[in-house]
Design a protein around this motif. Structure first.
Motif, PDB file in Angstrom:
ATOM      1  N   GLY A 147     -29.528  33.549 -93.290  1.00 18.99           N
ATOM      2  CA  GLY A 147     -29.676  33.699 -94.735  1.00 18.99           C
ATOM      3  C   GLY A 147     -29.730  35.142 -95.202  1.00 18.99           C
ATOM      4  O   GLY A 147     -29.657  35.413 -96.410  1.00 18.99           O
ATOM      5  N   LEU A 148     -29.848  36.108 -94.282  1.00 19.62           N
ATOM      6  CA  LEU A 148     -29.823  37.531 -94.661  1.00 19.62           C
ATOM      7  C   LEU A 148     -28.423  37.994 -95.037  1.00 19.62           C
ATOM      8  O   LEU A 148     -28.263  39.070 -95.634  1.00 19.62           O
ATOM      9  CB  LEU A 148     -30.334  38.396 -93.503  1.00 19.62           C
ATOM     10  N   ASN A 149     -27.396  37.208 -94.697  1.00 19.13           N
ATOM     11  CA  ASN A 149     -26.020  37.608 -94.948  1.00 19.13           C
ATOM     12  C   ASN A 149     -25.815  37.995 -96.410  1.00 19.13           C
ATOM     13  O   ASN A 149     -26.204  37.255 -97.322  1.00 19.13           O
ATOM     14  CB  ASN A 149     -25.075  36.456 -94.573  1.00 19.13           C
ATOM     15  N   THR A 150     -25.241  39.165 -96.631  1.00 14.69           N
ATOM     16  CA  THR A 150     -24.927  39.789 -97.941  1.00 14.69           C
ATOM     17  C   THR A 150     -26.148  40.339 -98.670  1.00 14.69           C
ATOM     18  O   THR A 150     -25.995  40.935 -99.730  1.00 14.69           O
ATOM     19  CB  THR A 150     -24.178  38.839 -98.907  1.00 14.69           C
ATOM     20  N   LEU A 151     -27.352  40.163 -98.141  1.00 14.10           N
ATOM     21  CA  LEU A 151     -28.549  40.590 -98.859  1.00 14.10           C
ATOM     22  C   LEU A 151     -28.932  42.039 -98.570  1.00 14.10           C
ATOM     23  O   LEU A 151     -29.790  42.610 -99.236  1.00 14.10           O
ATOM     24  CB  LEU A 151     -29.730  39.661 -98.539  1.00 14.10           C
ATOM     25  N   GLY A 152     -28.330  42.643 -97.542  1.00 13.65           N
ATOM     26  CA  GLY A 152     -28.509  44.073 -97.305  1.00 13.65           C
ATOM     27  C   GLY A 152     -29.901  44.484 -96.871  1.00 13.65           C
ATOM     28  O   GLY A 152     -30.412  45.528 -97.300  1.00 13.65           O
ATOM     29  N   ILE A 153     -30.513  43.695 -96.006  1.00 10.97           N
ATOM     30  CA  ILE A 153     -31.865  44.028 -95.545  1.00 10.97           C
ATOM     31  C   ILE A 153     -32.093  43.423 -94.167  1.00 10.97           C
ATOM     32  O   ILE A 153     -31.510  42.381 -93.825  1.00 10.97           O
ATOM     33  CB  ILE A 153     -32.935  43.517 -96.549  1.00 10.97           C
ATOM     34  N   SER A 154     -32.915  44.083 -93.357  1.00 10.18           N
ATOM     35  CA  SER A 154     -33.313  43.553 -92.053  1.00 10.18           C
ATOM     36  C   SER A 154     -34.651  44.178 -91.669  1.00 10.18           C
ATOM     37  O   SER A 154     -35.177  45.041 -92.377  1.00 10.18           O
ATOM     38  CB  SER A 154     -32.250  43.828 -90.985  1.00 10.18           C
ATOM     39  N   LEU A 155     -35.175  43.755 -90.522  1.00 16.48           N
ATOM     40  CA  LEU A 155     -36.529  44.119 -90.131  1.00 16.48           C
ATOM     41  C   LEU A 155     -36.581  44.267 -88.617  1.00 16.48           C
ATOM     42  O   LEU A 155     -35.859  43.586 -87.896  1.00 16.48           O
ATOM     43  CB  LEU A 155     -37.495  43.018 -90.580  1.00 16.48           C
ATOM     44  N   VAL A 156     -37.456  45.168 -88.140  1.00 15.19           N
ATOM     45  CA  VAL A 156     -37.699  45.259 -86.695  1.00 15.19           C
ATOM     46  C   VAL A 156     -39.195  45.411 -86.435  1.00 15.19           C
ATOM     47  O   VAL A 156     -39.925  45.961 -87.262  1.00 15.19           O
ATOM     48  CB  VAL A 156     -36.949  46.446 -86.035  1.00 15.19           C
ATOM     49  N   ARG A 157     -39.616  44.912 -85.285  1.00 12.48           N
ATOM     50  CA  ARG A 157     -40.942  45.202 -84.750  1.00 12.48           C
ATOM     51  C   ARG A 157     -40.730  46.106 -83.548  1.00 12.48           C
ATOM     52  O   ARG A 157     -39.890  45.818 -82.683  1.00 12.48           O
ATOM     53  CB  ARG A 157     -41.667  43.921 -84.329  1.00 12.48           C
ATOM     54  N   ILE A 158     -41.490  47.193 -83.469  1.00 12.66           N
ATOM     55  CA  ILE A 158     -41.375  48.126 -82.348  1.00 12.66           C
ATOM     56  C   ILE A 158     -42.714  48.182 -81.628  1.00 12.66           C
ATOM     57  O   ILE A 158     -43.740  48.514 -82.234  1.00 12.66           O
ATOM     58  CB  ILE A 158     -40.975  49.541 -82.811  1.00 12.66           C
ATOM     59  N   ASP A 159     -42.694  47.838 -80.346  1.00 13.77           N
ATOM     60  CA  ASP A 159     -43.887  47.918 -79.504  1.00 13.77           C
ATOM     61  C   ASP A 159     -43.772  49.125 -78.586  1.00 13.77           C
ATOM     62  O   ASP A 159     -42.700  49.403 -78.032  1.00 13.77           O
ATOM     63  CB  ASP A 159     -44.029  46.640 -78.678  1.00 13.77           C
ATOM     64  N   PHE A 160     -44.889  49.826 -78.415  1.00 15.65           N
ATOM     65  CA  PHE A 160     -44.931  51.020 -77.578  1.00 15.65           C
ATOM     66  C   PHE A 160     -46.021  50.892 -76.526  1.00 15.65           C
ATOM     67  O   PHE A 160     -47.174  50.574 -76.852  1.00 15.65           O
ATOM     68  CB  PHE A 160     -45.252  52.260 -78.412  1.00 15.65           C
ATOM     69  N   ALA A 161     -45.677  51.154 -75.271  1.00 14.03           N
ATOM     70  CA  ALA A 161     -46.691  51.347 -74.237  1.00 14.03           C
ATOM     71  C   ALA A 161     -47.363  52.698 -74.482  1.00 14.03           C
ATOM     72  O   ALA A 161     -46.849  53.525 -75.258  1.00 14.03           O
ATOM     73  CB  ALA A 161     -46.030  51.327 -72.861  1.00 14.03           C
ATOM     74  N   PRO A 162     -48.514  52.972 -73.879  1.00 18.29           N
ATOM     75  CA  PRO A 162     -49.117  54.298 -74.017  1.00 18.29           C
ATOM     76  C   PRO A 162     -48.112  55.391 -73.665  1.00 18.29           C
ATOM     77  O   PRO A 162     -47.484  55.358 -72.610  1.00 18.29           O
ATOM     78  CB  PRO A 162     -50.287  54.249 -73.027  1.00 18.29           C
ATOM     79  N   TRP A 163     -47.923  56.329 -74.601  1.00 14.04           N
ATOM     80  CA  TRP A 163     -46.991  57.454 -74.460  1.00 14.04           C
ATOM     81  C   TRP A 163     -45.527  57.018 -74.379  1.00 14.04           C
ATOM     82  O   TRP A 163     -44.652  57.817 -74.044  1.00 14.04           O
ATOM     83  CB  TRP A 163     -47.368  58.348 -73.274  1.00 14.04           C
ATOM     84  N   GLY A 164     -45.260  55.776 -74.759  1.00  9.59           N
ATOM     85  CA  GLY A 164     -43.874  55.315 -74.816  1.00  9.59           C
ATOM     86  C   GLY A 164     -43.148  55.888 -76.028  1.00  9.59           C
ATOM     87  O   GLY A 164     -43.772  56.307 -77.013  1.00  9.59           O
ATOM     88  N   ILE A 165     -41.825  55.904 -75.956  1.00  9.83           N
ATOM     89  CA  ILE A 165     -41.024  56.428 -77.066  1.00  9.83           C
ATOM     90  C   ILE A 165     -39.960  55.427 -77.482  1.00  9.83           C
ATOM     91  O   ILE A 165     -39.510  54.598 -76.689  1.00  9.83           O
ATOM     92  CB  ILE A 165     -40.331  57.761 -76.701  1.00  9.83           C
ATOM     93  N   ASN A 166     -39.576  55.478 -78.750  1.00  7.92           N
ATOM     94  CA  ASN A 166     -38.336  54.899 -79.229  1.00  7.92           C
ATOM     95  C   ASN A 166     -37.373  56.079 -79.295  1.00  7.92           C
ATOM     96  O   ASN A 166     -37.462  56.921 -80.192  1.00  7.92           O
ATOM     97  CB  ASN A 166     -38.520  54.244 -80.599  1.00  7.92           C
ATOM     98  N   ALA A 167     -36.508  56.190 -78.290  1.00  4.39           N
ATOM     99  CA  ALA A 167     -35.734  57.413 -78.036  1.00  4.39           C
ATOM    100  C   ALA A 167     -34.896  57.827 -79.243  1.00  4.39           C
ATOM    101  O   ALA A 167     -34.551  56.987 -80.092  1.00  4.39           O
ATOM    102  CB  ALA A 167     -34.825  57.189 -76.827  1.00  4.39           C
ATOM    103  N   PRO A 168     -34.558  59.113 -79.346  1.00  6.64           N
ATOM    104  CA  PRO A 168     -33.750  59.591 -80.474  1.00  6.64           C
ATOM    105  C   PRO A 168     -32.490  58.744 -80.671  1.00  6.64           C
ATOM    106  O   PRO A 168     -31.727  58.510 -79.729  1.00  6.64           O
ATOM    107  CB  PRO A 168     -33.410  61.031 -80.063  1.00  6.64           C
ATOM    108  N   HIS A 169     -32.297  58.301 -81.924  1.00  4.41           N
ATOM    109  CA  HIS A 169     -31.192  57.404 -82.244  1.00  4.41           C
ATOM    110  C   HIS A 169     -30.842  57.538 -83.723  1.00  4.41           C
ATOM    111  O   HIS A 169     -31.551  58.209 -84.478  1.00  4.41           O
ATOM    112  CB  HIS A 169     -31.566  55.948 -81.916  1.00  4.41           C
ATOM    113  N   THR A 170     -29.774  56.898 -84.116  1.00  9.59           N
ATOM    114  CA  THR A 170     -29.394  56.857 -85.531  1.00  9.59           C
ATOM    115  C   THR A 170     -29.064  55.419 -85.930  1.00  9.59           C
ATOM    116  O   THR A 170     -28.739  54.579 -85.074  1.00  9.59           O
ATOM    117  CB  THR A 170     -28.158  57.736 -85.828  1.00  9.59           C
ATOM    118  N   HIS A 171     -29.136  55.159 -87.234  1.00  8.44           N
ATOM    119  CA  HIS A 171     -28.640  53.905 -87.809  1.00  8.44           C
ATOM    120  C   HIS A 171     -27.493  54.277 -88.746  1.00  8.44           C
ATOM    121  O   HIS A 171     -27.716  54.824 -89.824  1.00  8.44           O
ATOM    122  CB  HIS A 171     -29.741  53.178 -88.579  1.00  8.44           C
ATOM    123  N   PRO A 172     -26.253  54.012 -88.345  1.00 12.35           N
ATOM    124  CA  PRO A 172     -25.120  54.471 -89.150  1.00 12.35           C
ATOM    125  C   PRO A 172     -25.005  53.807 -90.515  1.00 12.35           C
ATOM    126  O   PRO A 172     -24.350  54.345 -91.403  1.00 12.35           O
ATOM    127  CB  PRO A 172     -23.908  54.132 -88.273  1.00 12.35           C
TER     128      PRO A 172
END
Length: 222
Positions: free
Chosen positions: A91-116
């Motif tokens: 149902g998100l189709n054409t609505l232009g929105i999304s969501l993420v949950r990000i879990d981190f271990a101690p000192w964990g990283i979400n590595a450098p990235h881009t969203h084009p």
């Protein structure tokens, strides 16, 4: 008398003006209540074809499980991203929105990235994160901040950004993105794990490394 060249210029002006009016009249918003994605359709479009609204159910607009922590042991960077996009909620189709949950271990990283295709807005639910992004050339300005629970930070579309858990316990963040399919390009994976390999000579010169170091990095990201 009006010259031929003047007539041509006048006609060109009228045509270009009419083109602008036509463009301004285009409706770029959804023209129906919803367009639930039909993942089984063989038709390829910029997005996904709409399912017949008569067969749409409440489950097309629903998912669950964001209360469950992601497994941060599956990779060496110590994070896990649970994505809620059009693949998970049709149902998100054409609505232009999304969501993420990000879990981190101690000192964990979400590595450098881009969203084009999306800007990201992130809020910390648990723990303490150091976040940042880098502006475009030639400034390459690093904008960074430490976030605590309830803090919110925005990463502009297309810019390289990251998050790091700087606490001794686990951390959790929720982020919204203004695209149903924002895409993600993890810099290290894309550069050193490209399929097929980017020439080691190119990467050695670009990163000011020797070829053996580049070859070793490429093996790590196979």
């Amino acid at each position: 008398m009006v010259s031929s060249s003047s007539k041509i210029l006048f006609i060109c002006f009228i045509v270009s003006t009419m083109t602008c009016f036509v463009a301004l009249a285009t409706d770029n918003n959804p023209l129906q209540d919803f367009c639930v994605a039909d993942a089984n359709s063989p038709v390829l479009v910029n997005g996904l074809v709409c399912k017949d609204p008569k067969v749409v159910t409440e489950n097309d607009f629903f998912t669950s499980g964001l209360n469950v922590a992601g497994d941060t042991s599956k990779n060496l960077v110590g994070s896990n991203v649970t994505t809620v996009n059009v693949a998970r909620i049709p149902g998100l189709n054409t609505l232009g929105i999304s969501l993420v949950r990000i879990d981190f271990a101690p000192w964990g990283i979400n590595a450098p990235h881009t969203h084009p295709r999306a800007t990201e807005i992130l809020t910390v639910i648990q723990g303490t994160l150091r976040v940042g992004f880098v502006t475009s050339n030639p400034e390459n300005r690093h904008i960074t901040k430490v976030l605590n629970e309830g803090d919110v930070f925005v990463f502009p579309q297309g810019l390289i950004h990251y998050q790091q858990n700087i606490g001794h316990g686990n951390a959790v963040a929720i982020a919204g993105l203004n695209s149903q399919n924002p895409g993600v390009i993890t810099i290290a994976n894309a550069v050193f794990g490209a399929n097929q390999d980017i020439s080691a000579d190119i990467l050695a010169k670009a990163f000011q490394l020797n070829r053996n170091t580049v070859k070793d990095l490429q093996k790590r990201f196979d």
